[in-house]
Design a protein around this motif. Structure first.
Motif, PDB file in Angstrom:
ATOM      1  N   THR A 116       0.828  -1.214   0.000  1.00  0.00           N
ATOM      2  CA  THR A 116       0.000   0.000   0.000  1.00  0.00           C
ATOM      3  C   THR A 116       0.860   1.260   0.000  1.00  0.00           C
ATOM      4  O   THR A 116       1.896   1.324   0.671  1.00  0.00           O
ATOM      5  CB  THR A 116      -0.951   0.006   1.215  1.00  0.00           C
TER       6      THR A 116
ATOM      7  N   ASN B  22      -0.731   4.299   0.617  1.00  0.00           N
ATOM      8  CA  ASN B  22      -1.444   5.297   1.427  1.00  0.00           C
ATOM      9  C   ASN B  22      -1.955   4.753   2.761  1.00  0.00           C
ATOM     10  O   ASN B  22      -2.673   5.442   3.488  1.00  0.00           O
ATOM     11  CB  ASN B  22      -2.613   5.875   0.635  1.00  0.00           C
TER      12      ASN B  22
ATOM     13  N   LYS C 248       5.152   5.022   3.648  1.00  0.00           N
ATOM     14  CA  LYS C 248       4.597   6.279   4.140  1.00  0.00           C
ATOM     15  C   LYS C 248       5.620   7.408   3.950  1.00  0.00           C
ATOM     16  O   LYS C 248       6.793   7.257   4.307  1.00  0.00           O
ATOM     17  CB  LYS C 248       4.218   6.152   5.615  1.00  0.00           C
TER      18      LYS C 248
END
Length: 628
Positions: A542, A544, A581
């Motif tokens: 991922t 986000n 992130k």
């Protein structure tokens, strides 16, 4: 009480623990008392040299392990183990009565025969001792149960050895037989509380030929490569430990310049270390059979064995001592504390090494053959210890000093460990995973009992970081074959872990159609073989923190091989060094510091026909909750 010590409140464990403790105590009480008597009062018993008598006694005690272990294993598989434990205690009482007769008659042959029968008693109880644990304990209690048994056994050896020496010098030798009979009676009364442990093979035909049955038992052990190599590792530990223990008297006198009490100090230090290391295993392994501790243990056994050799004073330093040093005087000598710390840590890392191996053998052995596999282990233990004693005697006879013998043994230990880990990379793999996860994160596990203990299953999980597979591998006691993006599969260092664990690299069809088809074929083959397969259905990490759509790969897998599907969710990894992130992963080392809290949460397994990609995604989202 908490953790493994709660077992000491359970009827399914405490009577067995007390029975095995008292048995080990009595073996060493009688054996050491007899050796002390024959050493200091040899002239009144025989014309043989005391040194020969001591070695003869040791050989007589261990001989039954070679002759009767195969039969003992068959009996433990054919009959109720609780009943066998009680019969063994009755035999122990009869042996102590015979020993009393030997002291009254002042007959060395009778006493040596009693010692031989005591060896038979230990041989018969050996398979019962380890094969009964998986019947009375849950899988997540095996490590704690084995830790208590190992710690208790070494404490019993220490206390029994001390008690035997004291009783031998207390006056009439009948005190030894009387104490032994009282302990045996107490052991019998304790054994009556052991719950029934039904026989796994009640129709087994007993083969009384020890040679053919021993070979057959070894064959049972060899059916599972990991079990057999674990047995070899256990036997090596007993060789290694027995070699050190056997040198304590001469080491205390000729190297440290100590008195008889120094031998007790060395033995007590080593024993406390073994007990401490054994009990720490449950905390370090989080109650699962964590074989990653085995390489950790072997590293410590080598390092502290070498340091013990380096820390030992040379023979010239003894010239300044006119008489043997007492314990207080010895502790004031520079370097003594380093020797004791090395011995303590040898014991601690020995506990890390042996407890997971015993638990692994119990867990992965076929239930119908488990006692016979334990019997094969006992035979190999005895064989290795005899070989080690002969080898040490030959090297010392050739002029090798005791410290150099310790250094040589430690170096060989490193070579043996590397050889075993090369044959079974799973040990080294689990060690790497355990170290990576436990030095960076504090991992919480919930709901993982939904992962089946055996048989095939597909594990699906959200994909947060580059170490997701490592975290799941560290949390699950069973090996998992992960399907992963071929680019992550090729990441340096991690590639060794993924390759060794049998991970399956996959690529998008437009990038490498052949690799994609090969991956699905390997998944089907692994599931058909009863393995666990892990997959990250999002198809990528991922960017986000949110869980993306699940791709249709799971549907194709389940269409080809319908198996249960266990949803998993990782929590707390978003924002870690290995996540994406605020930019590329691994660009800011230790972004959240050491020991940040993460969690792996499992949900109930879904049948294949209900496990559509959308349903699975909803389950994973629910399990993850708001904590990304």
């Amino acid at each position: 009480m908490s953790g493994q010590f709660k077992l000491l409140q359970e009827r399914r464990f405490l009577p067995f623990f007390g029975t095995q403790f008292l048995g080990a105590f009595n073996d060493n009480l009688f054996k050491n008392a007899l050796v002390v008597l024959l050493t200091f009062q040899a002239a009144s018993w025989t014309s043989l040299d005391p040194g020969i008598l001591a070695n003869l006694a040791a050989g007589i005690f261990i001989l039954p392990f070679f002759i009767f272990s195969a039969t003992a294993g068959q009996l433990a598989d054919k009959y109720d183990k609780a009943r066998l434990a009680r019969l063994v205690k009755v035999l122990e009482m009869a042996i102590m009565a015979l020993a009393g007769a030997g002291f009254v008659l002042h007959s060395l042959p009778v006493l040596l025969f009693a010692l031989f029968l005591l060896g038979c008693h230990s041989t018969l109880f050996g398979p019962v001792k380890y094969a009964i644990l998986p019947q009375h304990l849950h899988p997540d209690e095996l490590v704690g149960g084995n830790a208590l048994v190992e710690a208790g056994t070494f404490v019993a050896i220490l206390v029994g050895t001390l008690a035997g020496g004291l009783l031998a010098g207390a006056g009439h030798p009948l005190w030894v037989a009387g104490a032994g009979l009282a302990v045996a009676l107490l052991g019998y009364l304790t054994s009556r509380g052991i719950p029934a442990a039904p026989a796994p093979e009640p129709d087994l035909a007993i083969n009384l030929n020890p040679f053919s049955e021993t070979w057959r038992n070894v064959g049972f052990a060899r059916e599972n490569r990991t079990v057999f190599l674990s047995i070899l590792g256990i036997s090596w530990f007993w060789l290694y430990g027995a070699l050190f223990l056997a040198q304590f008297p001469a080491y205390a006198k000729n190297v440290l310049g100590g008195s008889e009490t120094t031998v007790t100090l060395l033995l007590a230090t080593f024993t406390v270390g073994i007990g401490l290391g054994s009990l720490l295993c449950e905390r370090l392994s989080a109650k699962q059979v964590e074989i990653g501790l085995v390489p950790f243990g072997s590293i410590g056994l080598t390092l502290f064995g070498l340091d013990l050799a380096w820390a030992s004073p040379d023979a010239l330093s003894l010239a300044s001592h006119a008489a043997p040093l007492g314990v207080a005087e010895l502790l004031a000598v520079p370097g003594t504390w380093r020797v004791l710390i090395d011995l303590m840590l040898l014991g601690v890392f020995g506990g890390f090494f042996i407890v997971p191996l015993y638990a692994l053998v119990q867990l992965r052995s076929a239930p119908g053959h488990r006692a016979r596999i334990i019997a094969a282990n006992n035979i190999l233990n005895a064989l290795f210890m005899v070989a080690g004693a002969l080898g040490a005697a030959a090297l010392l006879g050739a002029g090798l000093s005791i410290p150099r013998l310790f250094a040589l043994a430690a170096a060989i230990n490193a070579a043996v460990a590397l050889y075993i880990y090369r044959l079974v990379p799973e040990f080294l793999l689990r060690f790497i995973v355990w170290m990576l996860v436990h030095t960076v994160y504090r991992l919480e596990k919930r709901g993982l009992e939904h992962i089946p203990a055996e048989g095939p299953a597909l594990l699906v999980c959200n994909h947060v970081s580059f170490v997701d597979a490592l975290v799941i591998m560290a949390a699950c006691p069973r090996p998992i074959r992960f399907v992963m993006d071929h680019r992550i599969f090729k990441v340096p260092v991690l590639n060794f872990v993924f390759r060794t664990s049998g991970a399956i690299p996959i690529a998008p069809e437009k990038e490498d159609a052949a690799l994609k088809e090969q991956a699905f074929a390997q998944v089907a083959e692994a599931l058909a073989a009863g393995e666990l397969v892990g997959i990250f259905p999002e198809g990528g990490i991922t960017a986000n923190g949110e869980i993306g759509p699940f791709r249709p790969g799971t549907a194709r897998i389940l269409r080809d091989t319908p198996v249960p599907v266990v949803p998993l969710a990782l929590q707390g990894l978003w924002g870690s060094t290995f996540s994406r992130k605020d930019g590329p992963a691994m660009s800011r080392p230790l972004r959240r510091g050491l020991f940040s809290r993460i969690a792996l949460v499992g949900g109930a397994a879904l049948p294949a026909e209900q496990a559509s990609p959308d349903v699975l995604r909803d389950k994973v989202v629910e399990l993850r909750g708001a904590r990304a």
